[in-house]
Design an enzyme around this catalytic site. Structure first.
Site, PDB file in Angstrom:
ATOM      1  N   LYS A  81      17.691  -7.582   8.171  1.00 18.91           N
ATOM      2  CA  LYS A  81      18.499  -7.364   6.961  1.00 18.91           C
ATOM      3  C   LYS A  81      19.403  -6.132   7.052  1.00 18.91           C
ATOM      4  CE  LYS A  81      15.769  -9.562   3.272  1.00 18.91           C
ATOM      5  NZ  LYS A  81      15.088  -9.313   2.007  1.00 18.91           N
ATOM      6  N   ASP A 117      19.070 -10.243  -3.497  1.00 24.13           N
ATOM      7  CA  ASP A 117      17.751  -9.798  -3.990  1.00 24.13           C
ATOM      8  C   ASP A 117      17.910  -9.037  -5.311  1.00 24.13           C
ATOM      9  OD1 ASP A 117      16.183 -10.858  -1.969  1.00 24.13           O
ATOM     10  OD2 ASP A 117      16.270  -9.056  -0.729  1.00 24.13           O
ATOM     11  N   ASN A 165       5.941   6.010  -2.747  1.00 21.32           N
ATOM     12  CA  ASN A 165       5.798   5.354  -1.448  1.00 21.32           C
ATOM     13  C   ASN A 165       4.771   6.073  -0.592  1.00 21.32           C
ATOM     14  OD1 ASN A 165       6.767   3.147   0.157  1.00 21.32           O
ATOM     15  ND2 ASN A 165       7.603   4.655   1.582  1.00 21.32           N
ATOM     16  N   ARG A 170      10.499   8.526   2.823  1.00 20.77           N
ATOM     17  CA  ARG A 170      11.314   7.313   2.636  1.00 20.77           C
ATOM     18  C   ARG A 170      11.716   7.157   1.156  1.00 20.77           C
ATOM     19  NH1 ARG A 170       9.429   1.439   4.881  1.00 20.77           N
ATOM     20  NH2 ARG A 170      11.531   0.652   5.260  1.00 20.77           N
TER      21      ARG A 170
HETATM   22  P1  NDP Z   1       9.636  -3.475   4.115  1.00 23.91           P
HETATM   23  O1  NDP Z   1       8.884  -3.672   5.389  1.00 23.91           O
HETATM   24  O2  NDP Z   1      11.054  -3.056   4.156  1.00 23.91           O
HETATM   25  O3  NDP Z   1       8.848  -2.393   3.211  1.00 23.91           O
HETATM   26  C1  NDP Z   1       7.446  -2.463   3.074  1.00 23.91           C
HETATM   27  C2  NDP Z   1       6.991  -1.497   1.986  1.00 23.91           C
HETATM   28  O4  NDP Z   1       5.580  -1.674   1.806  1.00 23.91           O
HETATM   29  C3  NDP Z   1       7.226  -0.028   2.323  1.00 23.91           C
HETATM   30  O5  NDP Z   1       7.453   0.697   1.163  1.00 23.91           O
HETATM   31  C4  NDP Z   1       5.861   0.350   2.954  1.00 23.91           C
HETATM   32  O6  NDP Z   1       5.575   1.729   2.849  1.00 23.91           O
HETATM   33  C5  NDP Z   1       4.923  -0.416   2.049  1.00 23.91           C
HETATM   34  N1  NDP Z   1       3.631  -0.667   2.714  1.00 23.91           N
HETATM   35  C6  NDP Z   1       3.375  -1.546   3.713  1.00 23.91           C
HETATM   36  N2  NDP Z   1       2.077  -1.486   4.066  1.00 23.91           N
HETATM   37  C7  NDP Z   1       1.506  -0.541   3.270  1.00 23.91           C
HETATM   38  C8  NDP Z   1       0.195  -0.018   3.159  1.00 23.91           C
HETATM   39  N3  NDP Z   1      -0.801  -0.460   3.936  1.00 23.91           N
HETATM   40  N4  NDP Z   1      -0.054   0.929   2.235  1.00 23.91           N
HETATM   41  C9  NDP Z   1       0.949   1.389   1.431  1.00 23.91           C
HETATM   42  N5  NDP Z   1       2.227   0.930   1.493  1.00 23.91           N
HETATM   43  C10 NDP Z   1       2.499  -0.013   2.402  1.00 23.91           C
HETATM   44  O7  NDP Z   1       9.455  -4.849   3.313  1.00 23.91           O
HETATM   45  P2  NDP Z   1      10.366  -5.409   2.127  1.00 23.91           P
HETATM   46  O8  NDP Z   1      10.797  -4.265   1.305  1.00 23.91           O
HETATM   47  O9  NDP Z   1      11.389  -6.319   2.684  1.00 23.91           O
HETATM   48  O10 NDP Z   1       9.321  -6.337   1.328  1.00 23.91           O
HETATM   49  C11 NDP Z   1       8.290  -5.792   0.524  1.00 23.91           C
HETATM   50  C12 NDP Z   1       7.555  -6.919  -0.182  1.00 23.91           C
HETATM   51  O11 NDP Z   1       8.433  -7.554  -1.111  1.00 23.91           O
HETATM   52  C13 NDP Z   1       7.059  -8.031   0.777  1.00 23.91           C
HETATM   53  O12 NDP Z   1       5.765  -8.439   0.369  1.00 23.91           O
HETATM   54  C14 NDP Z   1       8.058  -9.140   0.569  1.00 23.91           C
HETATM   55  O13 NDP Z   1       7.501 -10.424   0.798  1.00 23.91           O
HETATM   56  C15 NDP Z   1       8.404  -8.958  -0.904  1.00 23.91           C
HETATM   57  N6  NDP Z   1       9.727  -9.502  -1.232  1.00 23.91           N
HETATM   58  C16 NDP Z   1       9.789 -10.442  -2.214  1.00 23.91           C
HETATM   59  C17 NDP Z   1      10.997 -10.961  -2.569  1.00 23.91           C
HETATM   60  C18 NDP Z   1      11.051 -11.990  -3.646  1.00 23.91           C
HETATM   61  O14 NDP Z   1      12.089 -12.661  -3.754  1.00 23.91           O
HETATM   62  N7  NDP Z   1      10.024 -12.144  -4.455  1.00 23.91           N
HETATM   63  C19 NDP Z   1      12.264 -10.552  -1.913  1.00 23.91           C
HETATM   64  C20 NDP Z   1      12.074  -9.541  -0.900  1.00 23.91           C
HETATM   65  C21 NDP Z   1      10.836  -9.059  -0.579  1.00 23.91           C
HETATM   66  P3  NDP Z   1       6.011   2.759   4.018  1.00 23.91           P
HETATM   67  O15 NDP Z   1       7.482   2.987   3.844  1.00 23.91           O
HETATM   68  O16 NDP Z   1       5.211   3.976   3.719  1.00 23.91           O
HETATM   69  O17 NDP Z   1       5.664   2.112   5.330  1.00 23.91           O
END
Ligand code: NDP
Length: 310
Positions: A81, A117, A165, A170
């Site tokens: 993306k 989105d 976060n 970030r």
């Molecule tokens: P990214 O990989 O860009 O971001 C992931 C986020 O989750 C970061 O803030 C990360 O924190 C956090 N995270 C991941 N693992 C952990 C953990 N174990 N503990 C705490 N925080 C955690 O993903 P996206 O932003 O693209 O997607 C996020 C969610 O949104 C996904 O589940 C995706 O499926 C959903 N989504 C849904 C959409 C919809 O249309 N309903 C559209 C787009 C996304 P850190 O930065 O600290 O790693």
């Protein structure tokens, strides 16, 4: 992959069929092919949506290939993306501010990128009866989806947005980027550990982390031993499962809840309309997603059962 999984009937595809695809890796579990192919069928459009697994090294070739092979456009998903921006001819301002493109349209041989989105998130809120104007919001997460949500809320008139976060740097970067563009909104960055201290004026709590997403369904961004404040409207972007642990925690205290399926359907509907020029059959798209998720859950339950048996 069966026809039932993609929503495509092989007999319907011809040399005149218009093509759109999904650039990502992996793409096997995406709901987008099912959702869009159901929509094309419902409107009688000779269009097909195909999953296109693309490795990062080949992204530029794949994007140029859309134009070369006469595709009408594509969606873009993880992990492309952000990286896709440098391969496009023109990019919508919203997508530039968010820093991510999830929809490409091939227009007059130019590759145009946008981010649906953000509008999909607001459409889902409004459908659920939530008015984002003037609100104080808490957004959990600082990834691509969180950036779209924060930008969308700021555009829709939110007064304050606090971003929580795991990696707080970030969240700080996100707030700094958004503050440059939305000068009338107050932004704050915090660690996810501080989520229980949310401002009492907050009325909207959004999970934009991937916590709770299948198969990690036992996790939640909110501590399981502390109640979520009942006055909040609680929104989860995660759509598999439809009822996440986070939403269950919110329901347990009587809070209003909004699941991730609405955003998924509305971001898809916006892309559909950009490609085809037709109004998207939102109900058909939502139903196709629900059916796909039910089939996937049953298949998963069978596999688990077989593992127990063997
Ligand atoms: P990214 O990989 O860009 O971001 C992931 C986020 O989750 C970061 O803030 C990360 O924190 C956090 N995270 C991941 N693992 C952990 C953990 N174990 N503990 C705490 N925080 C955690 O993903 P996206 O932003 O693209 O997607 C996020 C969610 O949104 C996904 O589940 C995706 O499926 C959903 N989504 C849904 C959409 C919809 O249309 N309903 C559209 C787009 C996304 P850190 O930065 O600290 O790693």
């Amino acid at each position: 992959m069966s026809h039932a999984q993609t929503g495509v009937s092989a007999l319907r595809v011809s040399g005149r069929t218009k093509l759109v695809g999904l650039l990502g890796l992996p793409v096997e579990h995406s709901l987008s092919p099912v959702m869009h192919n159901a929509a094309f069928a419902a409107l009688g459009l000779d269009w097909v949506y195909v999953p296109l697994p693309v490795y990062p090294d080949h992204l530029g070739e794949a994007v140029r290939g859309l134009r070369a092979m006469g595709f009408a456009g594509a969606n873009v998903t993880v992990p492309h993306k952000q990286a896709v921006l440098r391969h496009l001819d023109d990019i919508a301002e919203d997508a530039l501010v968010i820093g991510a493109v999830n929809t490409i349209v091939v227009r007059d041989n130019d590759l145009y990128g946008d981010n649906t989105d953000a509008s999909g998130f607001i459409a889902a809120l409004v459908e659920a009866g939530f008015d984002p104007r003037g609100v104080y919001a808490a957004v959990l997460g600082a990834g691509g989806a969180a950036r779209a949500v924060v930008h969308a809320l700021a555009n829709a008139g939110a007064r304050q947005i606090c971003v929580y976060n795991r990696h707080v740097q970030r969240a700080q970067d996100l707030c700094r980027d958004m503050a440059r563009f939305h000068t009338d909104v107050r932004f704050e960055a915090h660690s996810l550990d501080a989520v229980c201290n949310i401002d009492e004026d907050t009325s909207l709590l959004v999970n934009a982390t991937s916590l709770g997403m299948w198969p990690d369904t036992e996790s939640s961004p909110w501590p399981t031993d502390l109640p979520i404040p009942a006055h909040l409207t609680v929104c989860d972007l995660v759509y598999r499962p439809l009822e996440t642990l986070f939403l269950t925690q919110a329901r347990a205290v009587g809070a209003e809840t909004i699941g991730g399926l609405g955003m998924l359907v509305y971001q898809g509907a916006a892309a559909f309309e950009m490609w085809t020029g037709h109004s998207a059959p939102v109900h058909v798209m939502r139903q196709a997603c629900r059916e796909f998720l039910a089939i996937a859950d049953r298949a998963e339950a069978n596999v688990t059962e077989q593992q127990w048996v063997s």
